[in-house]
Design an enzyme around this catalytic site. Structure first.
Site, PDB file in Angstrom:
ATOM      1  N   LYS A  87       0.847  -1.200   0.000  1.00 50.24           N
ATOM      2  CA  LYS A  87       0.000   0.000   0.000  1.00 50.24           C
ATOM      3  C   LYS A  87       0.881   1.247   0.000  1.00 50.24           C
ATOM      4  O   LYS A  87       0.596   2.223  -0.695  1.00 50.24           O
ATOM      5  CB  LYS A  87      -0.947  -0.034   1.211  1.00 50.24           C
ATOM      6  CG  LYS A  87      -2.077  -1.024   0.993  1.00 50.24           C
ATOM      7  CD  LYS A  87      -2.819  -1.436   2.245  1.00 50.24           C
ATOM      8  CE  LYS A  87      -3.723  -2.620   1.896  1.00 50.24           C
ATOM      9  NZ  LYS A  87      -4.311  -3.285   3.049  1.00 50.24           N
ATOM     10  N   GLN A  93      -5.151  -2.239   9.159  1.00 51.41           N
ATOM     11  CA  GLN A  93      -4.868  -3.542   8.559  1.00 51.41           C
ATOM     12  C   GLN A  93      -5.417  -4.656   9.457  1.00 51.41           C
ATOM     13  O   GLN A  93      -5.129  -4.700  10.644  1.00 51.41           O
ATOM     14  CB  GLN A  93      -3.343  -3.688   8.370  1.00 51.41           C
ATOM     15  CG  GLN A  93      -2.936  -4.935   7.618  1.00 51.41           C
ATOM     16  CD  GLN A  93      -3.423  -4.936   6.162  1.00 51.41           C
ATOM     17  OE1 GLN A  93      -3.259  -3.962   5.437  1.00 51.41           O
ATOM     18  NE2 GLN A  93      -4.037  -6.033   5.753  1.00 51.41           N
ATOM     19  N   ASP A 121     -11.835   1.625   3.088  1.00 57.18           N
ATOM     20  CA  ASP A 121     -12.122   0.194   2.920  1.00 57.18           C
ATOM     21  C   ASP A 121     -13.626  -0.031   2.737  1.00 57.18           C
ATOM     22  O   ASP A 121     -14.055  -1.132   2.392  1.00 57.18           O
ATOM     23  CB  ASP A 121     -11.661  -0.587   4.163  1.00 57.18           C
ATOM     24  CG  ASP A 121     -10.343  -1.307   3.940  1.00 57.18           C
ATOM     25  OD1 ASP A 121     -10.017  -1.572   2.776  1.00 57.18           O
ATOM     26  OD2 ASP A 121      -9.663  -1.615   4.934  1.00 57.18           O
TER      27      ASP A 121
END
Ligand code: NAD
Length: 286
Positions: free
Chosen positions: A53, A97, A120
């Protein structure tokens, strides 16, 4: 023999456009999209994802804010950091995460992220917006699948779409996106009866179950479009999908390989969400 949908190629093309859009945004407004990624603990797979990322941010010209917290981080410390990032105008997207260490409550952590920074798309506000069809951000993997279908010129309206898997991250939002594009959608899962028969009706079959080579040729209609979301290891420890590519590809018209299909799209869609969030937070229409 099926034509292969090349996720690496599609992803590279999307990134090229995002890079240009980011440079234009910076030049015309001075705004640089910023993504904050929080990693708690030292899970090796998570470390790789976080690094990828960060590299994607570098490639596209985004600000990347990385927070690597110790395994012993408390819920309060994590929520405090999210609260600070929620208020930081340079941070447009926040990603925690997963998985988190067991002592942390994943749900309350994800719900603490400001919905407009939830790149997300896991916050209930964003999940609800997807249901209504009025959304700014989409969950990265299903969004990547839609991008692959569009790049391949697939018409979804009126097609029989079968999604195997009903997770909140993939199966459920995938089904909603296909429905919004007027597909006739059937959602299958571990308790579905006659799964093979239902799959064999599919014009578009999306598989997200996490079982190596589960879908075999007898479950697939001649000429079907087959999208394989699964990432597994086979008996030889080789990467493979949920679809038995070897037997299914001669029957399908279009198929995604694993690796090189859906996988390369996921982080690219995260970047797209972050750029969109940066624009929305600054009142810029897409
Ligand atoms: P999950 O474990 O949360 O959900 C699996 C789903 O499959 C469940 O809804 C379950 O009902 C269904 N299922 C399990 N066994 C079944 C069976 N025998 N018949 C029918 N349905 C069955 O998994 P997930 O998070 O949705 O991930 C699915 C797969 O996709 C995994 O292999 C995962 O690694 C992969 N994945 C890939 C990406 C990517 O970027 N390509 C992103 C997320 C997940």
């Amino acid at each position: 023999m099926a034509q292969i949908i090349n996720g690496k190629e599609v992803s590279a093309k999307v990134r090229e456009n995002l890079k240009k859009e980011t440079a234009d945004l910076l030049e015309s407004t001075g705004i640089c999209p910023g993504l904050a990624v929080i990693l708690v603990g030292s899970d090796p797979a998570s470390q790789v994802y976080v690094r990828n990322k960060h590299l994607a941010c570098e490639e596209l010209g985004f600000h990347s804010f990385e927070y690597k917290l110790s395994e012993n981080t408390t819920q309060e410390q994590l929520l405090d950091l999210i609260s600070v990032l929620n208020k930081n105008p340079k941070v447009h997207g926040i990603l925690v995460q997963l998985p988190l260490p067991d002592h942390l409550d994943e749900q309350s952590v994800l719900y603490a992220i400001a919905p407009e920074k939830d790149v997300d798309a896991f916050h209930p506000m964003n999940v609800g917006k997807i249901m209504i069809g009025n959304y700014e951000v989409l969950p990265c993997t299903p969004a990547g699948v839609m991008e692959l279908l569009d790049a391949s010129g697939v018409e979804i309206a009126g097609k029989n779409c079968v999604v195997i898997g009903r997770s909140n991250i993939v199966g459920k939002p995938m089904s909603m996106l296909l429905l919004q594009r007027s597909g006739t959608v059937t959602i299958c899962h571990s308790k579905t009866k006659n799964l093979a028969d239902i799959c064999a009706q599919a014009d578009i079959l999306v598989v997200a179950i996490g079982k190596p080579k589960f879908v075999t040729a007898d479950m697939v209609k001649e000429g079907a479009i087959v999208i394989d979301v699964g990432i597994n290891r086979d008996e030889n420890n080789k990467l493979c999908g949920d679809v038995d590519f070897e037997s299914v590809s001669p029957k399908a018209s279009l198929i995604t390989p694993v690796p090189g299909g859906v996988g390369p799209m996921t982080i690219t869609m995260l970047m797209k969400n972050t750029l969109r969030a940066a624009k929305a937070q600054n009142g810029i229409k897409d």
